[in-house]
Design a protein around this motif. Structure first.
Motif, mmCIF file in Angstrom:
data_model
loop_
_atom_site.group_PDB
_atom_site.id
_atom_site.type_symbol
_atom_site.label_atom_id
_atom_site.label_comp_id
_atom_site.label_asym_id
_atom_site.label_seq_id
_atom_site.Cartn_x
_atom_site.Cartn_y
_atom_site.Cartn_z
ATOM 1 N N TYR A 17 0.825 -1.205 0.000
ATOM 2 C CA TYR A 17 0.000 0.000 0.000
ATOM 3 C C TYR A 17 0.862 1.258 0.000
ATOM 4 O O TYR A 17 0.552 2.235 -0.659
ATOM 5 N N TYR A 18 1.951 1.229 0.733
ATOM 6 C CA TYR A 18 2.806 2.408 0.827
ATOM 7 C C TYR A 18 3.456 2.733 -0.515
ATOM 8 O O TYR A 18 3.718 3.895 -0.813
ATOM 9 N N ASP A 19 3.679 1.725 -1.347
ATOM 10 C CA ASP A 19 4.204 1.967 -2.700
ATOM 11 C C ASP A 19 3.300 2.918 -3.467
ATOM 12 O O ASP A 19 3.760 3.707 -4.289
ATOM 13 N N ARG A 20 2.004 2.853 -3.201
ATOM 14 C CA ARG A 20 1.059 3.765 -3.865
ATOM 15 C C ARG A 20 1.320 5.211 -3.467
ATOM 16 O O ARG A 20 1.161 6.122 -4.274
ATOM 17 N N VAL A 21 1.691 5.428 -2.223
ATOM 18 C CA VAL A 21 1.981 6.780 -1.749
ATOM 19 C C VAL A 21 3.207 7.328 -2.474
ATOM 20 O O VAL A 21 3.202 8.461 -2.953
ATOM 21 N N ILE A 22 4.247 6.522 -2.556
ATOM 22 C CA ILE A 22 5.479 6.940 -3.235
ATOM 23 C C ILE A 22 5.197 7.244 -4.708
ATOM 24 O O ILE A 22 5.632 8.270 -5.241
ATOM 25 N N ASN A 63 -3.752 8.889 -0.463
ATOM 26 C CA ASN A 63 -3.211 8.851 0.892
ATOM 27 C C ASN A 63 -4.278 8.471 1.909
ATOM 28 O O ASN A 63 -3.992 7.778 2.879
ATOM 29 N N MET A 64 -5.509 8.914 1.693
ATOM 30 C CA MET A 64 -6.600 8.535 2.594
ATOM 31 C C MET A 64 -6.842 7.026 2.536
ATOM 32 O O MET A 64 -7.005 6.378 3.571
ATOM 33 N N ILE A 65 -6.865 6.481 1.329
ATOM 34 C CA ILE A 65 -7.087 5.043 1.159
ATOM 35 C C ILE A 65 -5.982 4.257 1.860
ATOM 36 O O ILE A 65 -6.245 3.334 2.627
ATOM 37 N N VAL A 66 -4.750 4.629 1.609
ATOM 38 C CA VAL A 66 -3.617 3.916 2.212
ATOM 39 C C VAL A 66 -3.634 4.089 3.728
ATOM 40 O O VAL A 66 -3.409 3.119 4.466
ATOM 41 N N LEU A 67 -3.934 5.285 4.207
ATOM 42 C CA LEU A 67 -3.992 5.521 5.650
ATOM 43 C C LEU A 67 -5.012 4.598 6.312
ATOM 44 O O LEU A 67 -4.730 4.006 7.348
ATOM 45 N N ILE A 105 2.455 9.959 5.225
ATOM 46 C CA ILE A 105 1.077 10.070 4.744
ATOM 47 C C ILE A 105 0.395 11.288 5.373
ATOM 48 O O ILE A 105 -0.270 12.062 4.686
ATOM 49 N N ALA A 106 0.582 11.477 6.671
ATOM 50 C CA ALA A 106 -0.005 12.632 7.359
ATOM 51 C C ALA A 106 0.527 13.936 6.771
ATOM 52 O O ALA A 106 -0.231 14.887 6.559
ATOM 53 N N ASP A 107 1.822 13.979 6.474
ATOM 54 C CA ASP A 107 2.414 15.175 5.870
ATOM 55 C C ASP A 107 1.813 15.448 4.495
ATOM 56 O O ASP A 107 1.545 16.604 4.144
ATOM 57 N N ASN A 108 1.603 14.390 3.717
ATOM 58 C CA ASN A 108 0.984 14.565 2.402
ATOM 59 C C ASN A 108 -0.432 15.126 2.526
ATOM 60 O O ASN A 108 -0.831 16.011 1.770
ATOM 61 N N ILE A 109 -1.184 14.585 3.475
ATOM 62 C CA ILE A 109 -2.555 15.053 3.669
ATOM 63 C C ILE A 109 -2.542 16.529 4.066
ATOM 64 O O ILE A 109 -3.300 17.335 3.521
ATOM 65 N N LYS A 110 -1.665 16.889 4.980
ATOM 66 C CA LYS A 110 -1.571 18.286 5.414
ATOM 67 C C LYS A 110 -1.151 19.203 4.268
ATOM 68 O O LYS A 110 -1.640 20.328 4.146
ATOM 69 N N LYS A 111 -0.256 18.712 3.430
ATOM 70 C CA LYS A 111 0.260 19.513 2.316
ATOM 71 C C LYS A 111 -0.826 19.808 1.278
ATOM 72 O O LYS A 111 -0.864 20.897 0.707
ATOM 73 N N HIS A 112 -1.714 18.855 1.029
ATOM 74 C CA HIS A 112 -2.664 18.984 -0.077
ATOM 75 C C HIS A 112 -4.098 19.302 0.337
ATOM 76 O O HIS A 112 -4.937 19.602 -0.512
#
Length: 126
Positions: free
Chosen positions: A30-35, A63-67, A82-89
């Motif tokens: 799942y984390y590969d999807r984030v990258i 990121n929500m799905i993976v989280l 993932i949290a940083d990505n959510i905060k960023k976007h």
């Protein structure tokens, strides 16, 4: 087929293995999807800055799905990314009138904190 017949008897038995790859959560997978999402975002915005909001929606949703899938994995580094990505976007998603309501609401809830977001989304999806 020239003829269809109904037989009230199971002819095929399927066994589901609860420990198979299809039924277990693999945080690495799942984390590969984030990258990958991060790379897509950088390329898309680099090519055309007008794609920023569309790319932000994609990243936010991914990121929500993976989280939701790996929230209990215990890997603080991955969860922090993932949290940083959510905060960023999230602001781009909240202000985008074309974003799906579900993802916009999730983005708004994320301002309450990532743990609260997980709790609420878990309650909604159960």
């Amino acid at each position: 087929a020239e003829k269809v017949v109904y037989i009230n008897k199971p002819l095929y038995f399927y066994f589901q293995n609860d420990e198979s790859a299809m039924h277990t959560v693999n945080p690495e997978k799942y984390y590969d999807r984030v990258i990958t999402g991060d790379l897509i975002y950088e390329k898309a915005v680099g090519i055309n800055p007008l794609l920023k909001k569309a790319a932000a929606k994609y990243i936010m949703e991914m990121n929500m799905i993976v989280l939701m899938k790996i929230q209990d994995c215990g890997d603080k580094e991955k969860l922090s990314h993932i949290a940083d990505n959510i905060k960023k976007h999230r602001m781009d998603v909240v202000t985008d009138g074309k974003a799906r309501p579900r993802i916009r609401i999730s983005a708004v809830i994320s301002f309450l904190g990532i743990k609260m977001l997980c709790r609420i989304r878990n309650m909604i999806t159960k």
